[in-house]
Design a protein around this motif. Structure first.
Motif, PDB file in Angstrom:
ATOM      1  N   ARG A 176       0.842  -1.200   0.000  1.00 30.64           N
ATOM      2  CA  ARG A 176       0.000   0.000   0.000  1.00 30.64           C
ATOM      3  C   ARG A 176       0.878   1.253   0.000  1.00 30.64           C
ATOM      4  NH1 ARG A 176      -3.787   0.506   5.053  1.00 30.64           N
ATOM      5  NH2 ARG A 176      -4.804  -1.264   4.019  1.00 30.64           N
ATOM      6  N   ALA A 177       1.927   1.236   0.813  1.00 33.94           N
ATOM      7  CA  ALA A 177       2.827   2.389   0.870  1.00 33.94           C
ATOM      8  C   ALA A 177       3.505   2.612  -0.474  1.00 33.94           C
ATOM      9  CB  ALA A 177       3.872   2.178   1.966  1.00 33.94           C
ATOM     10  N   TYR A 178       3.937   1.521  -1.103  1.00 29.83           N
ATOM     11  CA  TYR A 178       4.606   1.647  -2.400  1.00 29.83           C
ATOM     12  C   TYR A 178       3.660   2.185  -3.465  1.00 29.83           C
ATOM     13  CZ  TYR A 178       6.724   0.458  -6.840  1.00 29.83           C
ATOM     14  OH  TYR A 178       7.207   0.521  -8.123  1.00 29.83           O
ATOM     15  N   SER A 179       2.495   1.580  -3.603  1.00 30.19           N
ATOM     16  CA  SER A 179       1.575   1.988  -4.667  1.00 30.19           C
ATOM     17  C   SER A 179       1.093   3.418  -4.473  1.00 30.19           C
ATOM     18  CB  SER A 179       0.389   1.018  -4.750  1.00 30.19           C
ATOM     19  OG  SER A 179      -0.314   0.962  -3.524  1.00 30.19           O
ATOM     20  N   ARG A 180       0.886   3.827  -3.220  1.00 28.28           N
ATOM     21  CA  ARG A 180       0.490   5.215  -2.978  1.00 28.28           C
ATOM     22  C   ARG A 180       1.627   6.176  -3.311  1.00 28.28           C
ATOM     23  NH1 ARG A 180      -2.933   5.300   2.737  1.00 28.28           N
ATOM     24  NH2 ARG A 180      -4.788   4.185   1.966  1.00 28.28           N
ATOM     25  N   SER A 181       2.853   5.760  -3.017  1.00 33.59           N
ATOM     26  CA  SER A 181       3.987   6.629  -3.339  1.00 33.59           C
ATOM     27  C   SER A 181       4.114   6.817  -4.845  1.00 33.59           C
ATOM     28  CB  SER A 181       5.285   6.063  -2.754  1.00 33.59           C
ATOM     29  OG  SER A 181       5.789   4.961  -3.495  1.00 33.59           O
ATOM     30  N   LYS A 182       3.871   5.748  -5.612  1.00 36.13           N
ATOM     31  CA  LYS A 182       3.971   5.862  -7.068  1.00 36.13           C
ATOM     32  C   LYS A 182       2.801   6.663  -7.643  1.00 36.13           C
ATOM     33  CE  LYS A 182       7.023   4.667  -8.728  1.00 36.13           C
ATOM     34  NZ  LYS A 182       8.370   5.269  -8.735  1.00 36.13           N
TER      35      LYS A 182
END
Length: 312
Positions: A176-182
């Protein structure tokens, strides 16, 4: 076939030698973007966190292109002071024709923070590049037609920004953190181009993504690419939906140097579901272009980094 031909960008004899900055250029997608850009004769600035790994990347590129024009700048996108120092060194070297904002963190088992106290993936992937871009905009503006390429991801399709809790202080999940950052990277990239156009700037902002790119399918580069052995039948199966990072770098390289690339565009592989294939103009999800969310993200990023990009 040379890397520039693979990427679809041919060297132009007698043309201006572009100066291209690639963050995270010592490994993965960033390395192959640097290699492919170097093949065109452009000057490549490898902005890397680790000096030793940067030196290995330079050696690897020069094994294929002995005359490659390369320089190294140490930049840790998870440390705003390091970003500021690196930007100062880059600006001192003259105009920047293209910035490929590639460096980033993919996954973190538990919630970690940057040197400035930001959640690691949001802080590195988005805020670090927001700060770098703010610092480099004068050098990009002084180029004939500066260009910024933001590294997007197909993961944005399933993410939604939560600007009330951008650091995931509650309910942390690595993906979730990765996809939101992208998604933040992409939202900023599209908004930046809108604001650049409104300001009458010659700088363009473009978003590109690599599809589904794996080290396992990547061309060998000793000291750069780590590949674990897997049976040939499995490799064949993987290639139906995945590609190597050398191939995944092609849309980024094309977005960086392609003559027909326009500001505000989104480039990625042309295959099924944008997972594999040649560089092509593709579509992002509408929520990545939401103006209201983009304005909130911009203001939040400016407050957290204490930087406001000057557009002119």
């Amino acid at each position: 076939m040379s890397a520039d031909q693979v990427a679809g960008v041919a060297p132009a004899a007698g043309a201006h030698r572009a100066r291209v900055v690639v963050t995270g250029a010592n490994a993965g997608l960033g390395y192959f973007v640097a290699e492919q850009v170097a093949a065109t004769g452009a000057r490549v600035v490898l902005a890397c966190r680790d000096e030793g790994r940067a030196a290995r990347a330079v050696e690897s590129i020069r094994q294929r292109y002995p005359d490659a024009d390369l320089e190294v700048v140490i930049a840790d996108l998870a440390d705003l002071a390091s970003v500021r120092r690196a930007a100062s060194q880059i600006v001192a070297g003259g105009p920047v024709d293209t910035l490929v904002a590639n460096a980033g963190v993919v996954g973190s088992k538990s919630r970690e923070t940057t040197a400035d106290g930001f959640e690691l993936q949001f802080g590195t992937n988005h805020l670090g590049h927001f700060a770098l871009i703010a610092h480099l905009l004068p050098a990009l503006t002084s180029a004939d037609a500066g260009r910024i390429v933001h590294l997007g991801s197909i993961s944005h399709r399933w993410a939604r920004l939560d600007l009330d809790d951008p650091m995931l202080t509650s309910g942390y999940r690595s993906y979730r953190a990765y996809s939101r950052s992208k998604l933040a990277v992409m939202t900023f990239g599209f908004e930046l181009d809108r604001r650049l156009r409104a300001a009458g700037s010659s700088v363009r902002s473009v978003v590109a993504h690599p599809g589904f790119a794996l080290d396992t399918l990547t061309e060998k580069r000793p000291g750069i690419v780590s590949r674990r052995w897997i049976p040939s039948p499995v490799v064949g199966l993987l290639r139906t939906v995945c590609q190597g990072k050398d191939q995944g770098a092609r849309p980024l390289t094309y977005a960086a140097l392609g003559a027909d690339v326009r500001g505000g565009e989104y480039w990625g592989p042309d295959g099924w579901f944008q997972l594999t294939g040649a560089p092509a103009l593709v579509r992002a999800k509408k929520h990545a272009m939401n103006r209201k969310a983009a304005a909130r993200l911009w203001n939040l990023s400016a407050r957290l980094t204490r930087l406001q990009p000057v557009l002119e």
